[in-house]
Design a protein around this motif. Structure first.
Motif, PDB file in Angstrom:
ATOM      1  N   PRO A 106      -8.709  -6.663  -9.973  1.00 65.05           N
ATOM      2  CA  PRO A 106      -8.661  -5.516 -10.890  1.00 65.05           C
ATOM      3  C   PRO A 106     -10.059  -5.146 -11.394  1.00 65.05           C
ATOM      4  O   PRO A 106     -10.930  -6.006 -11.535  1.00 65.05           O
ATOM      5  CB  PRO A 106      -7.806  -6.006 -12.053  1.00 65.05           C
ATOM      6  N   HIS A 107     -10.265  -3.861 -11.663  1.00 66.85           N
ATOM      7  CA  HIS A 107     -11.537  -3.406 -12.202  1.00 66.85           C
ATOM      8  C   HIS A 107     -11.665  -3.842 -13.657  1.00 66.85           C
ATOM      9  O   HIS A 107     -10.675  -3.896 -14.387  1.00 66.85           O
ATOM     10  CB  HIS A 107     -11.639  -1.882 -12.114  1.00 66.85           C
TER      11      HIS A 107
ATOM     12  N   SER B 145     -16.427   9.195  -6.523  1.00 65.08           N
ATOM     13  CA  SER B 145     -15.042   9.660  -6.425  1.00 65.08           C
ATOM     14  C   SER B 145     -14.791  10.884  -7.289  1.00 65.08           C
ATOM     15  O   SER B 145     -13.656  11.327  -7.414  1.00 65.08           O
ATOM     16  CB  SER B 145     -14.083   8.539  -6.811  1.00 65.08           C
TER      17      SER B 145
ATOM     18  N   GLY C  37       1.951   2.182  -3.237  1.00 68.29           N
ATOM     19  CA  GLY C  37       0.888   2.591  -4.134  1.00 68.29           C
ATOM     20  C   GLY C  37       0.277   1.461  -4.933  1.00 68.29           C
ATOM     21  O   GLY C  37      -0.389   1.694  -5.943  1.00 68.29           O
ATOM     22  N   LYS C  38       0.470   0.246  -4.501  1.00 70.18           N
ATOM     23  CA  LYS C  38      -0.096  -0.908  -5.194  1.00 70.18           C
ATOM     24  C   LYS C  38      -1.566  -1.060  -4.838  1.00 70.18           C
ATOM     25  O   LYS C  38      -1.971  -0.814  -3.710  1.00 70.18           O
ATOM     26  CB  LYS C  38       0.638  -2.201  -4.823  1.00 70.18           C
ATOM     27  N   TYR C  39      -2.359  -1.460  -5.828  1.00 76.37           N
ATOM     28  CA  TYR C  39      -3.776  -1.732  -5.609  1.00 76.37           C
ATOM     29  C   TYR C  39      -3.912  -3.174  -5.175  1.00 76.37           C
ATOM     30  O   TYR C  39      -3.459  -4.080  -5.863  1.00 76.37           O
ATOM     31  CB  TYR C  39      -4.575  -1.462  -6.884  1.00 76.37           C
ATOM     32  N   LEU C  40      -4.537  -3.381  -4.032  1.00 75.38           N
ATOM     33  CA  LEU C  40      -4.744  -4.738  -3.539  1.00 75.38           C
ATOM     34  C   LEU C  40      -6.169  -5.157  -3.839  1.00 75.38           C
ATOM     35  O   LEU C  40      -7.108  -4.409  -3.611  1.00 75.38           O
ATOM     36  CB  LEU C  40      -4.503  -4.795  -2.032  1.00 75.38           C
TER      37      LEU C  40
ATOM     38  N   ARG D  78       0.834  -1.212   0.000  1.00 79.02           N
ATOM     39  CA  ARG D  78       0.000   0.000   0.000  1.00 79.02           C
ATOM     40  C   ARG D  78       0.866   1.258   0.000  1.00 79.02           C
ATOM     41  O   ARG D  78       0.550   2.229  -0.681  1.00 79.02           O
ATOM     42  CB  ARG D  78      -0.931   0.011   1.216  1.00 79.02           C
TER      43      ARG D  78
END
Length: 85
Positions: A27-28, A73, A21-24, A18
């Protein structure tokens, strides 16, 4: 004891990811550009939500969820497109 050690190391690894900056997580399915494009098309009345979902190869519920997430957002505010409630 070993289980607690594994959990502690896993937690530390996720925190480090985190910070980098990694997305855990999963994936979208749709990119921001695709969501903005879909919102504009639906807003203009050029295409329906179901039609845009078929175009992108996702379920309409997935597109609705992405539009709702983007509106929350404020991604769509920058593009000038707003999805009706």
């Amino acid at each position: 004891f070993a289980r607690a050690l594994i959990a502690e190391r896993s937690h530390a690894g996720m925190q480090a990811a985190r910070r980098r900056g990694k997305y855990l997580g999963r994936p979208h399915k749709l990119t921001r550009v695709q969501v903005i494009h879909a919102a504009r098309m639906v807003q203009d009345g050029t295409e329906t939500v179901s039609g845009m979902a078929a175009l992108y190869g996702v379920d309409r519920v997935t597109l609705h969820r992405a539009l709702k997430r983007a509106a929350a957002s404020a991604v769509l505010c920058d593009s000038g497109a707003h999805f009706p409630p």
